[in-house]
Design a protein around this motif. Sequence first.
Motif, PDB file in Angstrom:
ATOM      1  N   VAL A  14      -8.921  15.866   1.087  1.00  0.00           N
ATOM      2  CA  VAL A  14      -8.358  14.721   1.806  1.00  0.00           C
ATOM      3  C   VAL A  14      -9.215  13.495   1.507  1.00  0.00           C
ATOM      4  CG1 VAL A  14      -7.734  13.767   4.053  1.00  0.00           C
ATOM      5  CG2 VAL A  14      -7.513  16.231   3.644  1.00  0.00           C
ATOM      6  N   GLU A  15      -8.557  12.378   1.220  1.00  0.00           N
ATOM      7  CA  GLU A  15      -9.260  11.132   0.976  1.00  0.00           C
ATOM      8  C   GLU A  15      -8.875  10.109   2.039  1.00  0.00           C
ATOM      9  OE1 GLU A  15      -7.964  10.388  -3.091  1.00  0.00           O
ATOM     10  OE2 GLU A  15      -9.942  11.003  -3.794  1.00  0.00           O
ATOM     11  N   ALA A 221      -0.141  15.796   3.876  1.00  0.00           N
ATOM     12  CA  ALA A 221      -0.708  14.508   3.467  1.00  0.00           C
ATOM     13  C   ALA A 221      -2.131  14.710   2.956  1.00  0.00           C
ATOM     14  CB  ALA A 221      -0.699  13.528   4.635  1.00  0.00           C
ATOM     15  N   ASP A 222      -2.481  13.976   1.904  1.00  0.00           N
ATOM     16  CA  ASP A 222      -3.839  14.099   1.367  1.00  0.00           C
ATOM     17  C   ASP A 222      -4.567  12.753   1.313  1.00  0.00           C
ATOM     18  OD1 ASP A 222      -2.435  12.906  -0.663  1.00  0.00           O
ATOM     19  OD2 ASP A 222      -2.941  14.374  -2.208  1.00  0.00           O
ATOM     20  N   LEU A 223      -3.983  11.736   1.934  1.00  0.00           N
ATOM     21  CA  LEU A 223      -4.614  10.417   2.026  1.00  0.00           C
ATOM     22  C   LEU A 223      -4.262   9.830   3.385  1.00  0.00           C
ATOM     23  CD1 LEU A 223      -6.186   8.129   0.460  1.00  0.00           C
ATOM     24  CD2 LEU A 223      -3.930   7.194  -0.111  1.00  0.00           C
ATOM     25  N   VAL A 224      -5.292   9.374   4.124  1.00  0.00           N
ATOM     26  CA  VAL A 224      -5.077   8.811   5.455  1.00  0.00           C
ATOM     27  C   VAL A 224      -5.540   7.361   5.481  1.00  0.00           C
ATOM     28  CG1 VAL A 224      -5.663   8.970   7.908  1.00  0.00           C
ATOM     29  CG2 VAL A 224      -5.337  11.055   6.561  1.00  0.00           C
ATOM     30  N   HIS A 225      -4.686   6.464   5.954  1.00  0.00           N
ATOM     31  CA  HIS A 225      -5.044   5.059   6.126  1.00  0.00           C
ATOM     32  C   HIS A 225      -5.825   4.907   7.429  1.00  0.00           C
ATOM     33  CE1 HIS A 225      -1.537   3.300   3.530  1.00  0.00           C
ATOM     34  NE2 HIS A 225      -1.964   4.465   3.035  1.00  0.00           N
ATOM     35  N   CYS A 226      -6.967   4.233   7.384  1.00  0.00           N
ATOM     36  CA  CYS A 226      -7.828   4.071   8.566  1.00  0.00           C
ATOM     37  C   CYS A 226      -8.403   2.660   8.591  1.00  0.00           C
ATOM     38  CB  CYS A 226      -9.007   5.049   8.536  1.00  0.00           C
ATOM     39  SG  CYS A 226      -8.650   6.739   8.077  1.00  0.00           S
ATOM     40  N   THR A 227      -8.993   2.303   9.716  1.00  0.00           N
ATOM     41  CA  THR A 227      -9.835   1.116   9.788  1.00  0.00           C
ATOM     42  C   THR A 227     -11.146   1.485  10.473  1.00  0.00           C
ATOM     43  OG1 THR A 227      -8.917   0.416  11.921  1.00  0.00           O
ATOM     44  CG2 THR A 227      -7.901  -0.502   9.938  1.00  0.00           C
ATOM     45  N   VAL A 228     -12.207   0.798  10.095  1.00  0.00           N
ATOM     46  CA  VAL A 228     -13.501   1.011  10.739  1.00  0.00           C
ATOM     47  C   VAL A 228     -13.420   0.525  12.188  1.00  0.00           C
ATOM     48  CG1 VAL A 228     -15.962   0.450  10.684  1.00  0.00           C
ATOM     49  CG2 VAL A 228     -14.680   0.727   8.543  1.00  0.00           C
TER      50      VAL A 228
END
Length: 507
Positions: A14-15, A221-228
């Motif tokens: 996962v990225e 899913a292998d990519l998750v959108h995030c914010t700090v």
Amino acid sequence: MIGRDPFVSDDRTVELLDTTLRDGEQAPGVSLSPDEKVEIAQALERAGVSVIEAGSACTGAGERQAISRVTDLDLDARVTSFCRGIKGDIDLALECEVDGIHLVVPASDRHVESKVGSTREEIREKTADLVEYAKDEDLWVEVIGEDGSRADLDYLEELMGTALEAGADRVCFADTVGHTGPEHTYEAVSRLAELGPVSAHTHDDLGLGVTNALAAISAGADLVHCTVNGLGERAGNVALEEVAIALSHVYDVETVELDQLYDLAQIVSRTTGIQLAPNKAVIGENAFTHESGIHTDGTLKDDKMYEPYAPETVGRERRLALGKHTGRAGVRAALEEHDFAASDEEVGEIAKRVTELGDRGRRVTDADLLAVAEDVTGDDHERTVELLDLNATSGGPVPTASVRLDVAGEERVAAGTGSGPVDAAVSAVREALGPAGEAQLEAFHVDAITGGTDAVVTVEVTMSRDDRTVSVARSEADITRASVTAMVDALDRLLTDEKAARTLADD
């Protein structure tokens, strides 16, 4: 489905995609300069984030300059730009020399019909044309179905399938308004994962950001959108640090360099001006702070007693707080941190007085503890640094300040400038102290402001020097004086040993 075991297999790759510089900047009151975007991007690179969405090239020339500054860093991370379903947005992204784009197209009927006044078939055709255009320009392309969590799943599947057939590298399930739960997320992502690589973009309006991200990963899913720090519109995006530690601690899936998370959080907090909530998971001040006598005693006996993972895992340190719940063990440990010797009887009396301070609603700082301890033991504290005078002005183009200090019996005067009167005054103090002023300001909190014409502000600072840390709170009618007084008192506590006093006298 959701309850299967394991929820996320430990052999998954996962990225994380960080969108702090785009979606995070859309939080009310946040505006990042090009220099600040560069600083955050470099911190994201140190943390090993795979994809950095640097902004929206269509926003304006200033934003394109900032994105170009990030692309010029030649990071290992893929640098991307947000693009609407407009060919011109892709051209503007190309000007910034990004590696890829996130092509956002309407997915729900609410967005297809009401927002852009189109039809499902027209959106599909336009999406295919835009993907083909971007791929012809050698861009990495992710297509995001906006408001996907409220879209008809059959149409969402058709739309994302069209994007992949046109050459998109991946598609993204977007819970744009934080509307849905893990069951629906799992169902939607499962269907999209059958088509090709799929990402997840979740928001925290229902407090389900992490849960939905994990459900999406479980579904493929292998990519998750995030914010700090979970920055973003409304209640924010899913927090990068929370997804990273949840995957690592619960599922043994590694995504980033965990020991960089706290430093990353501090940088984003400082540059955005949004303070971290004390009870914020992973990065909040209280995440590894213990006040309860039972918890403190247990933690001192076994550091795993009341913590899920070691604070060092995420670049933190454990802290024992003082207050009405502090017991003798906590007081003794806190005194030992400051090399203060006291008998068992004296520790008992000190603990009693600390509890009394806490009962009066006081936040008991290190300085409070040491003042109580000195009173109980009769060990008077001889000051090394004392503030004699302070003048600060902010009416001109550059805020300035001057200070007069007593440093180990020597009077010193210095001036400084800064972004505001507090910053200028702090610069002046550091100038007056020279090398001895090179302590780190770890935390700065404005804790309380009383109302009325006699308003008082309370400022608490935490400072460290070498391996010692001290916190001090001071209350004044003026925030600049409260800030500087607290800082000087903290420095005084850090520099009271004989060696530090000699160093000061010889400067």
